[in-house]
Write an enzyme that holds these catalytic residues in place. Structure first.
Site, PDB file in Angstrom:
ATOM      1  N   GLY A  72      69.102  51.046  92.326  1.00  0.00           N
ATOM      2  CA  GLY A  72      69.944  50.058  93.337  1.00  0.00           C
ATOM      3  C   GLY A  72      71.235  50.228  93.220  1.00  0.00           C
ATOM      4  O   GLY A  72      71.857  49.440  92.984  1.00  0.00           O
ATOM      5  N   HIS A  81      69.319  40.360  88.762  1.00  0.00           N
ATOM      6  CA  HIS A  81      69.818  38.908  89.294  1.00  0.00           C
ATOM      7  C   HIS A  81      69.285  38.507  90.838  1.00  0.00           C
ATOM      8  O   HIS A  81      69.459  37.426  91.358  1.00  0.00           O
ATOM      9  CB  HIS A  81      71.358  38.533  89.341  1.00  0.00           C
ATOM     10  CG  HIS A  81      72.109  39.121  90.178  1.00  0.00           C
ATOM     11  ND1 HIS A  81      73.388  38.548  90.510  1.00  0.00           N
ATOM     12  CD2 HIS A  81      72.159  40.233  90.963  1.00  0.00           C
ATOM     13  CE1 HIS A  81      74.149  39.250  91.377  1.00  0.00           C
ATOM     14  NE2 HIS A  81      73.288  40.357  91.810  1.00  0.00           N
TER      15      HIS A  81
HETATM   16  C1  LIG Z   1      73.702  43.654  94.706  1.00  0.00           C
HETATM   17  S1  LIG Z   1      73.459  45.381  95.175  1.00  0.00           S
HETATM   18  C2  LIG Z   1      74.305  46.236  93.525  1.00  0.00           C
HETATM   19  C3  LIG Z   1      74.793  47.498  93.899  1.00  0.00           C
HETATM   20  C4  LIG Z   1      75.067  48.323  92.701  1.00  0.00           C
HETATM   21  N1  LIG Z   1      74.056  48.386  91.659  1.00  0.00           N
HETATM   22  C5  LIG Z   1      76.482  47.771  92.112  1.00  0.00           C
HETATM   23  O1  LIG Z   1      76.338  46.925  91.169  1.00  0.00           O
HETATM   24  O2  LIG Z   1      77.445  47.938  92.864  1.00  0.00           O
HETATM   25  C6  LIG Z   1      71.724  45.622  95.006  1.00  0.00           C
HETATM   26  C7  LIG Z   1      71.239  47.169  95.654  1.00  0.00           C
HETATM   27  O3  LIG Z   1      69.829  47.122  95.400  1.00  0.00           O
HETATM   28  C8  LIG Z   1      69.347  48.008  96.389  1.00  0.00           C
HETATM   29  N2  LIG Z   1      68.045  47.932  96.703  1.00  0.00           N
HETATM   30  C9  LIG Z   1      67.489  46.545  97.292  1.00  0.00           C
HETATM   31  N3  LIG Z   1      66.044  46.875  97.335  1.00  0.00           N
HETATM   32  C10 LIG Z   1      65.788  47.921  97.048  1.00  0.00           C
HETATM   33  C11 LIG Z   1      64.819  48.927  96.752  1.00  0.00           C
HETATM   34  N4  LIG Z   1      63.577  48.492  97.083  1.00  0.00           N
HETATM   35  N5  LIG Z   1      64.769  49.992  96.345  1.00  0.00           N
HETATM   36  C12 LIG Z   1      65.777  50.434  95.724  1.00  0.00           C
HETATM   37  N6  LIG Z   1      67.289  49.881  95.828  1.00  0.00           N
HETATM   38  C13 LIG Z   1      67.029  48.794  96.345  1.00  0.00           C
HETATM   39  C14 LIG Z   1      70.459  47.340  97.585  1.00  0.00           C
HETATM   40  O4  LIG Z   1      70.398  48.329  98.654  1.00  0.00           O
HETATM   41  C15 LIG Z   1      71.637  47.285  96.831  1.00  0.00           C
HETATM   42  O5  LIG Z   1      72.359  48.354  97.144  1.00  0.00           O
HETATM   43  O1  LIG Z   2      74.135  38.134  98.638  1.00  0.00           O
HETATM   44  C1  LIG Z   2      74.371  38.833  97.484  1.00  0.00           C
HETATM   45  C2  LIG Z   2      75.645  38.845  96.878  1.00  0.00           C
HETATM   46  C3  LIG Z   2      75.666  39.580  95.712  1.00  0.00           C
HETATM   47  C4  LIG Z   2      76.897  39.754  94.944  1.00  0.00           C
HETATM   48  C5  LIG Z   2      78.077  39.263  95.311  1.00  0.00           C
HETATM   49  C6  LIG Z   2      79.170  39.595  94.645  1.00  0.00           C
HETATM   50  C7  LIG Z   2      79.291  40.101  93.645  1.00  0.00           C
HETATM   51  O2  LIG Z   2      80.457  40.480  92.947  1.00  0.00           O
HETATM   52  C8  LIG Z   2      78.200  40.725  93.054  1.00  0.00           C
HETATM   53  C9  LIG Z   2      76.732  40.630  93.833  1.00  0.00           C
HETATM   54  O3  LIG Z   2      74.352  40.003  95.036  1.00  0.00           O
HETATM   55  C10 LIG Z   2      73.364  40.440  95.688  1.00  0.00           C
HETATM   56  C11 LIG Z   2      72.145  40.905  95.313  1.00  0.00           C
HETATM   57  O4  LIG Z   2      72.118  41.541  94.071  1.00  0.00           O
HETATM   58  C12 LIG Z   2      70.955  40.543  95.793  1.00  0.00           C
HETATM   59  O5  LIG Z   2      69.750  41.226  95.142  1.00  0.00           O
HETATM   60  C13 LIG Z   2      71.050  39.957  96.932  1.00  0.00           C
HETATM   61  C14 LIG Z   2      71.940  39.383  97.417  1.00  0.00           C
HETATM   62  C15 LIG Z   2      73.284  39.346  97.036  1.00  0.00           C
END
Ligand SMILES: C[S@@+](CC[C@H](N)C(=O)[O-])C[C@H]1O[C@@H](n2cnc3c(N)ncnc32)[C@H](O)[C@@H]1O
Ligand SMILES: O=c1cc(-c2ccc(O)cc2)oc2c(O)c(O)ccc12
Length: 334
Positions: free
Chosen positions: A199, A250
């Protein structure tokens, strides 16, 4: 008025003031949004020193009739710690940058303006108007109640918002990696030959880690619409001694989180007990941390519960997940 009546009146007014502050909290977010859109932090930064109100009016190129409005906006933003009031030229009052507004300067290594802009945007804020409806309804997430599709499907169907969300995550990564590579957390990555960033978004965290630790081959796993068209660096490939999950758990409930951790535990066991899981995420530590920090984590918790069935966890909740998955030990670096 006797002493009891006096105390009663005091509590009445304190209660009212507390409620009014909560009621108008969104005006703080909107004032911050306004400051970003006007580029106030950038103006102060390029000005090279604290800026007076009249200098700010002319730098913003706004009507002089808006001077008092700007004064009141800045008064609120100073009060909330976004800017600070200082003196220039001996006595003249002026506005300067604080640790918070320094993070709003564009083209600086750590700029959170795009992050703030995404999370105060109506498509993120509007669902919260329906929070009580979600409690009374049957949908899994508020996001689905309002947008009709899951959070990640919404991102898939809205490329522009998806890009802004990924960029916001990348900004978070830039700040986080700066801690990781300079702090005691560095030892977690030392000696690793390979790492899978699960992710991992647009790969920002892995890119910085692979630059700081050239010996680590990093692999980023994410959804197809997130990793499409990403450039590849030499030691950044789009499989490992360690599996990294940054801000992934989270977004997940305990059931899904446990499934992933159990798979990792089985993989480590079948690899002769070699390998580790690295999690960068929020730990609620209400007894020891500042009140405001806990409040920020509780706000994140609400967002995770309504956007994505996730949750922010205390150390004992994290520990339960790890032990239920079969891990015998864990170490937290705060
Ligand atoms: C909150 S973001 C965190 C991104 C990164 N780890 C960071 O901290 O900058 C969660 C990430 O999980 C990815 N994600 C969600 N469902 C997923 C799945 N089924 N398989 C792989 N990645 C997934 C999303 O596209 C997103 O980029
Ligand atoms: O809606 C969100 C937002 C976040 C988020 C926002 C700001 C940050 O600095 C870190 C994370 O992360 C998400 C996430 O991890 C997720 O699985 C769903 C929604 C969001």
């Amino acid at each position: 008025m006797d002493a009891n009546q006096d105390q009663g009146a005091k509590e009445l007014f304190q209660g009212q003031a507390q409620l009014y502050k909560l009621m108008f909290n969104h005006l703080s977010s909107m004032s911050l949004k306004c400051a970003i859109e006007l580029g106030i932090a950038d103006i102060i930064h390029s000005h090279g020193r604290a800026i007076t109100l009249s200098e700010l009016v002319s730098a913003l190129d706004i009507q002089p009739t808006k001077t008092t409005g700007l004064f009141r906006l800045m008064r609120l933003l100073v009060h909330s710690g976004c800017f600070k009031k200082t003196k220039v030229n001996g006595q003249e009052e002026a506005y300067g940058l604080t640790a918070a507004s320094t993070l709003l300067i564009k083209d600086k290594p750590y700029c959170l303006s795009p992050t703030v802009s995404v999370f105060v945007d109506p498509f993120f804020v509007a669902p919260f108007q329906s929070l009580s409806g979600w409690f009374k309804g049957t949908e899994l997430t508020l996001w689905e109640t309002v947008h009709g599709i899951s959070f990640w499907e919404f991102m898939n169907q809205n490329p522009a918002i998806n890009q802004r969300f990924n960029e916001a995550m990348a900004s978070d990564s830039e700040i986080m990696t700066s801690f990781v590579v300079k702090s005691e957390c560095k030892q977690i990555f030392e000696g690793l030959g390979s790492l899978v960033d699960v992710g991992g978004g647009n790969g920002s965290f892995s890119r910085i880690i692979s630059e700081a630790f050239p010996g680590i081959k990093c692999t980023v796993l994410d959804l197809p619409h997130v990793v499409a068209n990403l450039p590849e660096a030499d030691n950044l490939k789009y499989i490992a001694d360690a599996f990294l999950f940054k801000l992934v758990f989270h977004g997940l409930g305990d059931e899904d989180g446990l499934k992933i951790l159990k798979k990792r535990r089985e993989a480590i066991a079948s690899n002769g007990e070699r390998g580790k899981v690295i999690i960068i995420d929020i730990v609620i530590n209400a007894e020891e941390e500042e009140h405001e920090l806990t409040e920020t984590k509780f706000l994140f918790d609400i967002m995770m519960s309504v956007n994505a069935t996730g949750k922010e966890r205390t150390e004992s909740e994290w520990a339960k997940l790890f032990f239920d998955a079969g891990f015998s030990h864990y170490k937290i670096h705060y």
